[in-house]
Design a protein around this motif. Structure first.
Motif, PDB file in Angstrom:
ATOM      1  N   ARG A 190      -9.812  35.169  20.466  1.00  0.00           N
ATOM      2  CA  ARG A 190      -9.265  34.956  19.132  1.00  0.00           C
ATOM      3  C   ARG A 190     -10.207  34.111  18.280  1.00  0.00           C
TER       4      ARG A 190
ATOM      5  N   GLU B  48     -13.029  36.296  17.141  1.00  0.00           N
ATOM      6  CA  GLU B  48     -12.551  37.196  16.086  1.00  0.00           C
ATOM      7  C   GLU B  48     -12.478  36.475  14.743  1.00  0.00           C
ATOM      8  N   ARG B  49     -11.975  35.244  14.750  1.00  0.00           N
ATOM      9  CA  ARG B  49     -11.893  34.473  13.498  1.00  0.00           C
ATOM     10  C   ARG B  49     -13.284  34.184  12.941  1.00  0.00           C
TER      11      ARG B  49
ATOM     12  N   LYS C 113     -15.977  36.034  13.344  1.00  0.00           N
ATOM     13  CA  LYS C 113     -16.471  37.296  12.790  1.00  0.00           C
ATOM     14  C   LYS C 113     -15.855  37.563  11.426  1.00  0.00           C
ATOM     15  N   GLU C 114     -14.559  37.263  11.281  1.00  0.00           N
ATOM     16  CA  GLU C 114     -13.883  37.457  10.005  1.00  0.00           C
ATOM     17  C   GLU C 114     -14.493  36.583   8.909  1.00  0.00           C
ATOM     18  N   LYS C 115     -15.042  35.435   9.295  1.00  0.00           N
ATOM     19  CA  LYS C 115     -15.696  34.527   8.352  1.00  0.00           C
ATOM     20  C   LYS C 115     -17.133  34.953   8.070  1.00  0.00           C
TER      21      LYS C 115
END
Length: 79
Positions: A11, A14-15, A17-19
């Motif tokens: 998780r 993933e966060r 990568k989202e940034k």
């Protein structure tokens, strides 16, 4: 329900990568480790900041036509 460490790490990645962040891995030479330790000690920067700044500085040298000069200096100084 408590999350496993693996799930927490997934998780977190993933966060990041989202940034728009990218994880990079590699092995440092003996010379690079010595440089890293000095930089870390003097600046108190995290590994991420040290790596990001190293890439940005290398890019700046490249964009300003100084990459050869930088590489020569590193080779002359055993780094």
């Amino acid at each position: 329900m408590a999350l496993s460490n693996a799930e927490k790490q997934r998780r977190f990645r993933e966060r990041q990568k989202e940034k728009g962040r990218k994880e990079m891995r590699g092995y440092l030479s003996k010379e690079a480790i010595e440089c890293y330790e000095l930089i870390s000690e003097q600046t108190q920067w995290s590994d991420s900041v040290i790596l990001s700044n190293a890439i940005r500085l290398t890019y700046a040298a490249y964009k300003n036509g100084q990459i050869g000069l930088l590489n020569n200096w590193l080779n002359k100084n055993g780094l």
